[in-house]
Design a protein around this motif. Sequence first.
Motif, mmCIF file in Angstrom:
data_model
loop_
_atom_site.group_PDB
_atom_site.id
_atom_site.type_symbol
_atom_site.label_atom_id
_atom_site.label_comp_id
_atom_site.label_asym_id
_atom_site.label_seq_id
_atom_site.Cartn_x
_atom_site.Cartn_y
_atom_site.Cartn_z
ATOM 1 N N MET A 12 0.835 -1.199 0.000
ATOM 2 C CA MET A 12 0.000 0.000 0.000
ATOM 3 C C MET A 12 0.871 1.251 0.000
ATOM 4 O O MET A 12 0.564 2.241 -0.684
ATOM 5 C CB MET A 12 -0.935 -0.011 1.203
ATOM 6 N N ARG A 13 1.964 1.203 0.746
ATOM 7 C CA ARG A 13 2.900 2.335 0.772
ATOM 8 C C ARG A 13 3.482 2.566 -0.618
ATOM 9 O O ARG A 13 3.601 3.710 -1.081
ATOM 10 C CB ARG A 13 3.999 2.064 1.786
ATOM 11 N N ALA A 14 3.830 1.482 -1.295
ATOM 12 C CA ALA A 14 4.371 1.617 -2.649
ATOM 13 C C ALA A 14 3.321 2.155 -3.609
ATOM 14 O O ALA A 14 3.635 2.975 -4.490
ATOM 15 C CB ALA A 14 4.885 0.261 -3.127
ATOM 16 N N LEU A 15 2.081 1.711 -3.462
ATOM 17 C CA LEU A 15 1.014 2.176 -4.350
ATOM 18 C C LEU A 15 0.761 3.668 -4.184
ATOM 19 O O LEU A 15 0.407 4.366 -5.135
ATOM 20 C CB LEU A 15 -0.277 1.407 -4.064
ATOM 21 N N ALA A 16 0.910 4.161 -2.962
ATOM 22 C CA ALA A 16 0.685 5.585 -2.711
ATOM 23 C C ALA A 16 1.825 6.446 -3.217
ATOM 24 O O ALA A 16 1.637 7.647 -3.468
ATOM 25 C CB ALA A 16 0.475 5.820 -1.215
ATOM 26 N N GLY A 17 3.005 5.855 -3.383
ATOM 27 C CA GLY A 17 4.141 6.619 -3.851
ATOM 28 C C GLY A 17 4.547 7.702 -2.866
ATOM 29 O O GLY A 17 4.112 7.733 -1.720
ATOM 30 N N PRO A 18 5.360 8.640 -3.299
ATOM 31 C CA PRO A 18 5.873 9.666 -2.373
ATOM 32 C C PRO A 18 4.844 10.706 -1.973
ATOM 33 O O PRO A 18 5.011 11.379 -0.957
ATOM 34 C CB PRO A 18 7.021 10.306 -3.159
ATOM 35 N N SER A 19 3.765 10.852 -2.740
ATOM 36 C CA SER A 19 2.817 11.944 -2.458
ATOM 37 C C SER A 19 1.418 11.468 -2.100
ATOM 38 O O SER A 19 0.568 12.281 -1.725
ATOM 39 C CB SER A 19 2.731 12.897 -3.660
ATOM 40 N N GLY A 20 1.138 10.177 -2.203
ATOM 41 C CA GLY A 20 -0.194 9.673 -1.890
ATOM 42 C C GLY A 20 -0.404 9.480 -0.396
ATOM 43 O O GLY A 20 0.522 9.596 0.408
ATOM 44 N N THR A 21 -1.636 9.193 -0.027
ATOM 45 C CA THR A 21 -2.035 9.021 1.374
ATOM 46 C C THR A 21 -2.541 7.607 1.589
ATOM 47 O O THR A 21 -3.253 7.057 0.743
ATOM 48 C CB THR A 21 -3.144 10.022 1.746
ATOM 49 N N VAL A 22 -2.175 7.009 2.728
ATOM 50 C CA VAL A 22 -2.650 5.678 3.098
ATOM 51 C C VAL A 22 -3.550 5.802 4.316
ATOM 52 O O VAL A 22 -3.155 6.364 5.347
ATOM 53 C CB VAL A 22 -1.475 4.722 3.397
ATOM 54 N N VAL A 23 -4.785 5.302 4.204
ATOM 55 C CA VAL A 23 -5.762 5.355 5.290
ATOM 56 C C VAL A 23 -6.239 3.946 5.592
ATOM 57 O O VAL A 23 -6.633 3.208 4.683
ATOM 58 C CB VAL A 23 -6.962 6.254 4.926
ATOM 59 N N VAL A 24 -6.196 3.577 6.856
ATOM 60 C CA VAL A 24 -6.665 2.272 7.320
ATOM 61 C C VAL A 24 -7.841 2.489 8.264
ATOM 62 O O VAL A 24 -7.775 3.335 9.165
ATOM 63 C CB VAL A 24 -5.542 1.498 8.051
ATOM 64 N N MET A 25 -8.914 1.751 8.046
ATOM 65 C CA MET A 25 -10.023 1.711 8.990
ATOM 66 C C MET A 25 -10.070 0.315 9.594
ATOM 67 O O MET A 25 -10.075 -0.676 8.870
ATOM 68 C CB MET A 25 -11.348 2.008 8.287
ATOM 69 N N ASP A 26 -10.061 0.246 10.910
ATOM 70 C CA ASP A 26 -10.167 -1.056 11.565
ATOM 71 C C ASP A 26 -10.973 -0.901 12.847
ATOM 72 O O ASP A 26 -11.559 0.163 13.093
ATOM 73 C CB ASP A 26 -8.784 -1.666 11.821
ATOM 74 N N GLU A 27 -11.033 -1.947 13.642
ATOM 75 C CA GLU A 27 -11.961 -1.972 14.765
ATOM 76 C C GLU A 27 -11.576 -0.965 15.862
ATOM 77 O O GLU A 27 -10.398 -0.802 16.181
ATOM 78 C CB GLU A 27 -12.012 -3.377 15.377
ATOM 79 N N ARG A 28 -12.588 -0.346 16.452
ATOM 80 C CA ARG A 28 -12.354 0.605 17.550
ATOM 81 C C ARG A 28 -12.292 -0.172 18.871
ATOM 82 O O ARG A 28 -13.211 -0.122 19.698
ATOM 83 C CB ARG A 28 -13.452 1.674 17.582
ATOM 84 N N VAL A 29 -11.213 -0.909 19.052
ATOM 85 C CA VAL A 29 -11.029 -1.654 20.293
ATOM 86 C C VAL A 29 -10.279 -0.779 21.290
ATOM 87 O O VAL A 29 -9.744 0.276 20.948
ATOM 88 C CB VAL A 29 -10.268 -2.968 20.036
ATOM 89 N N ALA A 30 -10.239 -1.224 22.540
ATOM 90 C CA ALA A 30 -9.548 -0.463 23.574
ATOM 91 C C ALA A 30 -8.053 -0.419 23.287
ATOM 92 O O ALA A 30 -7.505 -1.296 22.605
ATOM 93 C CB ALA A 30 -9.809 -1.086 24.937
ATOM 94 N N ASP A 31 -7.386 0.575 23.822
ATOM 95 C CA ASP A 31 -5.941 0.695 23.628
ATOM 96 C C ASP A 31 -5.177 -0.412 24.344
ATOM 97 O O ASP A 31 -4.092 -0.811 23.901
ATOM 98 C CB ASP A 31 -5.449 2.055 24.117
ATOM 99 N N GLU A 32 -5.736 -0.896 25.441
ATOM 100 C CA GLU A 32 -5.083 -1.949 26.207
ATOM 101 C C GLU A 32 -6.113 -2.994 26.628
ATOM 102 O O GLU A 32 -7.302 -2.695 26.768
ATOM 103 C CB GLU A 32 -4.410 -1.379 27.463
#
Length: 364
Positions: free
Chosen positions: A270-290
């Motif tokens: 995903m980092r490679a697909l975004a290249g030097p100027s693109g943005t990577v956004v991940v949505m995942d579960e809102r679990v507790a920090d600990e």
Amino acid sequence: MTSTIETPSTHTTAAFAERLFTAVLATIDVQAAYLGGRLGWYRALAGGDALTSSELARRCGTAERYTREWLEQQAVTGVLTCDDAPDTAGRRYTLPPGHAEVLVDELSPNHVLPLARFIAAAGKQLDALAEAYRTGGGVSWAQHGADLREAQAAANRPMFLGALGESYLPAIPDVDAALRSGARAADVGCGHGWSAIGIALAYPYATVDGYDLDAPSIEAARRNAAEAGVGDRVRFHHSTPAATAGPYDVVFAFEVVHDLPDPVTVLASMRALAGPSGTVVVMDERVADEFTAPGDEIERLMYGYSLLCCLADGMAHPPSAATGTVMRADRLRDYARRAGFGDVEVLDIADDFFRFYRLTGEAS
């Protein structure tokens, strides 16, 4: 939804027996709701007509005796209302409008029936899950089949076609601006395509490429895009994205990283697909920090998903990171840094179930 946490004072035999008995009743309601959705009974009742068991059976092509038993159970448990006719065959049943929204309105944020369908569908694989628990093997999404796949897609559809484009992505100013001006976006692990379709509907000049390794999901995604009228701007690929497909202005992964057997490699791609100027956004579960025990309802739900589906799917594809549904922010940060990112920013987007992250920079 509340977030009640038990205190030690409730840890008595009687209290726990009552809790488990209540859970048994709730499980029966879930299984009955699954039947009501699958057999079309809820949808037939959603028009507001008060129907007898014979009338409902004829409309849905089901056996009257089974239909009657289900109707009576639904009335007893409070899902349906019924008249007080002494004649069992002549008794009429009604689905209250507020309940109908939860059970049949596929675009409502209150459409919870897919969660019931998911739990009931996962239960079909309990023998296979028990064997995986003994051996360290897995149970894949493919093994679960269409029922689970469709339930998962239906559960997220209202958010992807609503809040995602209406408020969540607009809360990320640079991503919003890029999409409004015709950005190229990639949706990694797109499933039935509702996330990609939602982006295209909200941003008429954007184009989206969706990628997934599940062939039935890609077929469904293509149908969904065509029916939504965005098939000319949303393309779905039964593959992982090749490096040559980029660069993309935005690369998304919606509720998929915790399922991946090799999240580091996928995040690096995903980092490679975004290249030097693109943005990577991940949505995942809102679990507790600990980890905290006991936990709130969200934590209980996510551990349930992990026990019944996500952990076993990840472990079905060795070697596996064996993440499971409960992927806390620090674990994603670890994966992201190993994939070459410098930092992970938790975005200020409020959702009961999901947390949004922006992956930025280069690892030092």
